[in-house]
Design a protein around this motif. Sequence first.
Motif, short mmCIF file in Angstrom:
data_model
loop_
_atom_site.label_atom_id
_atom_site.label_comp_id
_atom_site.label_asym_id
_atom_site.label_seq_id
_atom_site.Cartn_x
_atom_site.Cartn_y
_atom_site.Cartn_z
N VAL A 18 0.86 -1.18 0.00
CA VAL A 18 0.00 0.00 0.00
C VAL A 18 0.90 1.22 0.00
O VAL A 18 1.86 1.30 0.78
CB VAL A 18 -0.92 0.03 1.24
N LEU A 19 0.62 2.17 -0.88
CA LEU A 19 1.32 3.45 -0.89
C LEU A 19 0.51 4.44 -0.05
O LEU A 19 -0.52 4.94 -0.49
CB LEU A 19 1.48 3.96 -2.32
N GLU A 20 0.97 4.69 1.17
CA GLU A 20 0.28 5.67 2.00
C GLU A 20 0.50 7.07 1.44
O GLU A 20 1.56 7.35 0.87
CB GLU A 20 0.78 5.60 3.44
N GLN A 21 -0.47 7.94 1.62
CA GLN A 21 -0.40 9.27 1.04
C GLN A 21 -0.71 10.33 2.09
O GLN A 21 -1.40 10.08 3.08
CB GLN A 21 -1.40 9.38 -0.12
N GLY A 22 -0.17 11.54 1.84
CA GLY A 22 -0.51 12.68 2.67
C GLY A 22 0.70 13.38 3.27
O GLY A 22 1.81 12.85 3.28
N GLY A 23 0.44 14.61 3.74
CA GLY A 23 1.46 15.40 4.41
C GLY A 23 1.05 15.62 5.85
O GLY A 23 0.68 14.69 6.55
N GLY A 24 1.13 16.87 6.30
CA GLY A 24 0.67 17.18 7.65
C GLY A 24 1.66 16.89 8.75
O GLY A 24 1.32 17.00 9.92
N GLY A 25 2.88 16.48 8.39
CA GLY A 25 3.92 16.31 9.41
C GLY A 25 4.08 14.93 9.97
O GLY A 25 5.09 14.61 10.59
N TRP A 26 3.04 14.07 9.84
CA TRP A 26 3.10 12.69 10.30
C TRP A 26 3.52 12.57 11.77
O TRP A 26 4.21 11.63 12.16
CB TRP A 26 4.01 11.85 9.41
N GLY A 27 3.13 13.55 12.58
CA GLY A 27 3.41 13.51 14.01
C GLY A 27 4.82 13.88 14.38
O GLY A 27 5.17 13.91 15.56
N ASN A 28 5.66 14.18 13.40
CA ASN A 28 7.07 14.48 13.65
C ASN A 28 7.53 15.78 12.99
O ASN A 28 8.72 16.00 12.83
CB ASN A 28 7.96 13.35 13.11
N ASN A 29 6.58 16.61 12.57
CA ASN A 29 6.92 17.84 11.85
C ASN A 29 7.70 17.55 10.57
O ASN A 29 8.58 18.32 10.17
CB ASN A 29 7.71 18.80 12.74
N GLU A 30 7.38 16.43 9.93
CA GLU A 30 8.06 16.08 8.68
C GLU A 30 7.64 17.03 7.56
O GLU A 30 6.54 17.58 7.57
CB GLU A 30 7.76 14.63 8.30
N LEU A 31 8.51 17.21 6.59
CA LEU A 31 8.32 18.22 5.56
C LEU A 31 7.83 17.66 4.23
O LEU A 31 7.51 18.42 3.33
CB LEU A 31 9.64 18.97 5.33
N GLN A 32 7.75 16.33 4.10
CA GLN A 32 7.37 15.74 2.83
C GLN A 32 5.88 15.43 2.78
O GLN A 32 5.21 15.31 3.79
CB GLN A 32 8.16 14.44 2.58
N ASN A 33 5.39 15.30 1.55
CA ASN A 33 4.05 14.81 1.28
C ASN A 33 4.21 13.46 0.58
O ASN A 33 4.81 13.38 -0.48
CB ASN A 33 3.29 15.80 0.38
#
Length: 292
Positions: A18-33
């Motif tokens: 499964v290719l998960e999608q989305g941004g929003g920081g993933w709980g770690n302030n990540e910068l990628q989408n």
Amino acid sequence: MKWSDEFNTLALDQSKWVLEQGGGGWGNNELQNYTSSPDNAFINSSGNLVIKAIKQQLGSNAYTSARLITKGKQNFQYGRIDVRAKIPKGKGVWPAIWMLGADIDQNNWPKCGEIDIMELRGSRPMELISTMHYANSTGAYEYIGTTEKLTVDLSADFHTYSVVRSKNMTRFYLDGSAEPYYTFTGTSANPFPFNNPFFLILNVAVGATSTATRTARLPSPSKWKSITFAISSTSKKSQRRGQPLGVGNEPGMTRLPGNFPLARVGVVLSCGFLSAATPGNRNAYAIQPFAG
């Protein structure tokens, strides 16, 4: 063989991943989408899966990447996972090979448990991070693990990262060593999630705040043109040297011919971490797990 993917098809086998999608920081302030775009995850002409993080605006995120999971497709319980990888250097890159409890939809993180087989801060390629995340009896989040300070630069060559899961115990090994560099029994994890099935995750994050280090890691765009993350098949450098990691007799494990554990996962993986303007350098992930 319990499960395998040799990436010998033209496209990613979506019956396995499964290719998960989305941004929003993933709980770690990540910068990628994370996307499902073939620019971020694809199979190349050598039959390898490529995960590539790109400096590319998508929504509020300045970078795109891919995150592949086996959730809903294949879970792993007791046994061994081996990953032979060449780690990248570069501030801001965060490759990880890890697992989450398969019951995450019923028991939210951290109660479901998390096993970080390997995380790397790209600016510190001589440090190997392995961490266990869980909830205690009050439901509060706790984590424990190790940051191994090595005498070698992990980005200079391939190394084999291994985890062995048996009942009430998780052990971590580097390069087929006879003894683990870290062992977790985790009496403070309550309820104890680490005897349950887990699914596998492969991803490259950008920037973020590391839970293990509590430090911000911002990318250095000028250095991205040469950053790659490569994981090679364990079969290219056999682990069949003597008694492999001494597993096979523990509670919850089944002894197999040759003393191999019930489940072992060999992974071929590499991720280009490049500027959108940089052509080529498409390296690869390829998963070839095997079990009795």
